[in-house]
Design an enzyme around this catalytic site. Structure first.
Site, PDB file in Angstrom:
ATOM      1  N   GLU A  58       0.811  -1.225   0.000  1.00  0.00           N
ATOM      2  CA  GLU A  58       0.000   0.000   0.000  1.00  0.00           C
ATOM      3  C   GLU A  58       0.841   1.270   0.000  1.00  0.00           C
ATOM      4  O   GLU A  58       0.511   2.240  -0.681  1.00  0.00           O
ATOM      5  CB  GLU A  58      -0.945   0.028   1.210  1.00  0.00           C
ATOM      6  N   HIS A 127     -10.782  -4.255   9.639  1.00  0.00           N
ATOM      7  CA  HIS A 127     -11.442  -3.992   8.357  1.00  0.00           C
ATOM      8  C   HIS A 127     -12.667  -3.092   8.494  1.00  0.00           C
ATOM      9  O   HIS A 127     -13.470  -3.011   7.575  1.00  0.00           O
ATOM     10  CB  HIS A 127     -11.879  -5.307   7.703  1.00  0.00           C
TER      11      HIS A 127
HETATM   12  C1  TPP Z   1      -2.585  -4.384   4.515  1.00  0.00           C
HETATM   13  C2  TPP Z   1      -3.581  -5.216   3.840  1.00  0.00           C
HETATM   14  N1  TPP Z   1      -3.714  -5.132   2.506  1.00  0.00           N
HETATM   15  C3  TPP Z   1      -4.627  -5.884   1.870  1.00  0.00           C
HETATM   16  C4  TPP Z   1      -5.442  -6.723   2.568  1.00  0.00           C
HETATM   17  C5  TPP Z   1      -6.500  -7.520   1.862  1.00  0.00           C
HETATM   18  N2  TPP Z   1      -6.099  -8.907   1.802  1.00  0.00           N
HETATM   19  C6  TPP Z   1      -6.504  -9.793   2.723  1.00  0.00           C
HETATM   20  S1  TPP Z   1      -5.815 -11.282   2.505  1.00  0.00           S
HETATM   21  C7  TPP Z   1      -4.954 -10.743   1.180  1.00  0.00           C
HETATM   22  C8  TPP Z   1      -4.059 -11.671   0.442  1.00  0.00           C
HETATM   23  C9  TPP Z   1      -2.919 -12.049   1.271  1.00  0.00           C
HETATM   24  O1  TPP Z   1      -2.139 -12.911   0.545  1.00  0.00           O
HETATM   25  P1  TPP Z   1      -1.037 -13.786   1.257  1.00  0.00           P
HETATM   26  O2  TPP Z   1      -0.212 -12.929   2.130  1.00  0.00           O
HETATM   27  O3  TPP Z   1      -0.362 -14.555   0.216  1.00  0.00           O
HETATM   28  O4  TPP Z   1      -1.882 -14.732   2.230  1.00  0.00           O
HETATM   29  P2  TPP Z   1      -2.920 -15.884   1.831  1.00  0.00           P
HETATM   30  O5  TPP Z   1      -4.281 -15.281   1.846  1.00  0.00           O
HETATM   31  O6  TPP Z   1      -2.570 -16.404   0.508  1.00  0.00           O
HETATM   32  O7  TPP Z   1      -2.803 -16.899   2.906  1.00  0.00           O
HETATM   33  C10 TPP Z   1      -5.220  -9.419   0.914  1.00  0.00           C
HETATM   34  C11 TPP Z   1      -4.644  -8.637  -0.190  1.00  0.00           C
HETATM   35  C12 TPP Z   1      -5.283  -6.774   3.959  1.00  0.00           C
HETATM   36  N3  TPP Z   1      -6.067  -7.556   4.719  1.00  0.00           N
HETATM   37  N4  TPP Z   1      -4.346  -6.028   4.571  1.00  0.00           N
END
Ligand code: TPP
Ligand code: MG
Lengths: 324, 334
Positions: A58, A127
């Site tokens: 971000e 959130h």
């Molecule tokens: C700072 C932030 N940016 C975006 C999100 C939205 N978001 C939630 S889960 C996710 C994907 C995360 O991917 P990863 O770290 O690979 O974890 P996974 O879900 O694959 O276990 C995103 C973008 C968030 N919760 N927090």
């Protein structure tokens, strides 16, 4: 007039502005598939060059928006949830809010930071927290928070055309709201409030989700013979003092309703201005309704208790009417 | 029948540890399956991200830890809580938003914590837990204990500034931290290959002067062996390790996403198939039977007992009270 959802109105505004102006591009995590669907369909039309699906970074993405704006583009940066603006905050506060002034007017920064703000869907503390007052606090940043599909479309188009940084707060729990949205071109100027309901007894000022609670409260109050005027600010900075002060001159009573916290919240700003500039019109002290000063709890039962409700607005107005 | 496990690594693990890991994985799997059902029935508020497919990582790593070691988790955190020995009843109650939940209903699915067992909380902010885990490592080192701190996070989180700052900080301060990256190849709906120009996140360790190890995150015993070594290194005061666990999500990013995505596809075909083939529970089941550690009947009994535990957790959650109005303002200050 066609009826559209709030989300579909976001889509329409983005698509229209991207067609109209090649300099507009969209950047944000998963904007391709569209996590909130507001960006859905844009990648198919505009492709990789103009619809960028960046890594989860971000701070970097927000800062890239600032830099691209400073050099001739008009980026829209989608930050998904209001709370993710905390991660982008440095670039918005130390760069976007400062660059033009500290460089003596050299920088022009037409960038929009768009997000889904606030709570109401059981999304939990990380959130759901409303963050808009933090951006009202910053110099040089405009802040917009629409409550209806019609307003979203017209305001987002205005935000994209504005030459200043704008933080644009869609509301997390209004995505499915339906309303009339013209297909033809219209732009709602930033800084203009909208009287969503006229009334003579009390002025209620709100924005975003709280407009809906205020309108519900006004209906209930009308049954008891109390006519509330509900003003939807739509733009939180610069905000339409004139419309609010004119209303208070008529009603003599003022209630500010906002989803942010009571300390340094938006409602405090509005109430202070009314107390300062319309004191002689007031029949009773100005009132503020804000969320309880805690992180937004997950449990839907607790979350409901945390935020101002229509019932709370009704009760506060009744107290005010009884006071004089 | 051949197993898909790294047999050499597996054979260095004592049978009782193998079975301990098996039980952890089974508890996670049955809990998560039930959570998926409850969500589909509309019984759970908010967002739910399941750990199914990645159980080998949480279970393998936590089996290498002591009770007094710390872990910090992510939005996909139920599995980590169970792997560290969490109580299903209090977890399930938290998912229902009940006052008997771990966080009295204030946290929900993305924020379960159990400080008693060193589980310092799940986190809804991607990458948000990583620096906190470094702080726990700093604390252990400062207090002169040999506790270790583990942070689990995804491939997506490895693109946040918090990841990079934390690796460097833990490296220069030589802290007892395990950075465990669960590379399931997606961040939400974006394939990792579009979010980074390297294949192996473990490579990033080099840039911070710490060891970076790649492990098969679908092989519970390989995970355990890699974690055991990194833990020993951390306890000896030799500093942090980045472990990249190559793994899969068996399901989607979040429950209910099919309806929401309205037919849009994002999964790479090969990967979707591999996710089904590399099921850590199936692999370990085959291994323990092949090795004669346990009979199929005994495993069936264990499964029944686990299902019973899950059913009791659901019953407990359902019949628990909602939080009261007083709860809303409690726990803010000491
Ligand atoms: C700072 C932030 N940016 C975006 C999100 C939205 N978001 C939630 S889960 C996710 C994907 C995360 O991917 P990863 O770290 O690979 O974890 P996974 O879900 O694959 O276990 C995103 C973008 C968030 N919760 N927090
Ligand atoms: Mg991932």
């Amino acid at each position: 007039m066609p009826r559209k959802t709030y989300i579909a109105a976001i889509q329409a505004a983005l698509a229209e502005e991207m067609r109209r102006d090649e300099r507009v591009l969209l950047m944000g995590e998963d904007v391709r598939l569209g996590v909130f669907a507001g960006t859905r369909g844009l990648h198919a039309e505009f492709g990789d060059r103009r619809v960028i699906d960046p890594p989860i970074s971000e701070l970097g993405v927000a800062g890239a928006g600032v830099g691209a704006a400073a050099t001739g583009l008009r980026p829209v940066v989608d930050l998904m949830f209001g709370t993710f603006l905390y991660l982008a905050f440095d670039q918005i506060a130390n760069q976007a809010a400062a660059m033009r002034y500290m460089f003596g007017g050299q920088a022009t920064l037409p960038v929009v930071f768009m997000t889904q703000n606030g709570g109401g869907i059981g999304a939990g503390p990380h959130h759901s927290q409303p963050v808009h007052p933090l951006f009202m606090y910053l110099p040089a940043i405009k802040v917009v928070m629409p409550s209806t599909p019609y307003d979203v479309k017209g305001l987002l188009k205005a935000a994209i055309r504005d030459d200043n940084p704008v933080v644009f707060f869609n509301h997390l729990s209004l995505g499915g709201q339906r309303g009339e949205v013209p297909d033809e071109e219209y732009v709602i100027p930033l800084g203009k409030a909208d009287i969503k309901r006229a009334g003579s007894d009390v002025t209620i000022v709100a924005a975003g989700l709280m407009v809906h609670h205020a309108l519900k409260a006004a209906e209930e109050l009308a049954q008891a013979g109390i006519e509330a005027e509900v003003i939807d600010l739509r733009t939180l900075k610069p905000w339409d003092e004139e419309t609010v002060l004119a209303s208070v001159a008529k009603t003599g009573r003022f209630v500010a309703v906002d989803e942010s916290y009571p300390v340094c919240g938006a409602a405090g700003e509005w109430a202070a201005t009314v107390a300062e500039k319309a004191f002689h019109h007031l029949k009773a002290p100005v009132q503020r309704l804000s969320s309880r000063h805690v992180p937004v709890p997950f449990s839907p039962t607790l979350e409901k208790m945390m935020m101002p409700s229509a019932a709370e607005i009704v009760a506060r107005v009744r107290e005010l009417m009884a006071a004089g | 029948m051949t197993t898909l496990l790294d047999v050499a690594a597996a054979q260095s693990v004592a049978p009782e540890v193998v079975m301990d890991i098996y039980r952890r994985i089974l508890r996670i799997r049955r809990f998560e399956e039930q959570v998926g059902k409850l969500f589909a029935q509309g019984q759970l508020p908010g967002f739910v991200h399941l750990y199914i497919g990645a159980e080998a990582v949480g279970a393998g790593v936590c089996a290498a830890l002591r009770d007094d070691d710390y872990i910090i988790s992510t939005h996909r955190g139920h599995g980590h809580v169970i792997a560290k020995g969490g109580d299903m009843k209090r977890m399930m109650a938290e998912l229902f938003g009940k006052v008997t939940g771990y966080c009295k209903g204030k946290g929900g699915s993305m924020h379960i914590a159990d400080f008693e067992i060193g589980m310092l909380g799940a986190c809804g902010i991607v990458g948000g837990g990583i620096p906190v885990a470094v702080g726990a490592g700093l604390s252990a080192s400062y207090r002169g204990t040999d506790q270790v701190s583990v942070t689990f996070f995804g491939d997506g989180a490895a693109n946040e500034g918090s990841f990079h700052e934390s690796l460097n900080l833990a490296s220069v301060l030589k802290l007892p931290v395990l950075f465990v990256c669960e590379n399931n190849q997606y961040g939400e709906f974006t394939p990792a290959e579009r979010a980074m120009n390297i294949k192996d996140i473990a490579l990033r360790a080099q840039g911070y002067g710490i060891p970076g190890v790649i492990a098969d995150g679908t092989d519970p015993l390989a995970m355990y062996v890699v974690a055991r070594e990194a833990v020993a290194r951390a306890r000896r005061g030799e500093g942090p390790t980045l472990i990249e666990a190559k793994t899969h999500r068996k399901g989607g990013h979040a429950e209910g996403e099919d309806a929401f995505l309205a037919g849009q596809q994002y999964r790479l075909a090969d990967e979707k198939e591999a996710a089904q083939r590399h099921d850590p529970l199936v692999k370990l089941h085959a291994y323990v039977v092949e090795q004669g550690l346990v009979t199929v009947e005994e495993l069936e009994t264990l499964d029944q007992a686990t299902l019973q535990e899950v059913a009791e957790a659901v019953e407990f959650a359902r019949t628990s009270p909602e939080p009261s109005a007083e709860t809303l303002l409690e726990d803010l200050w000491v």
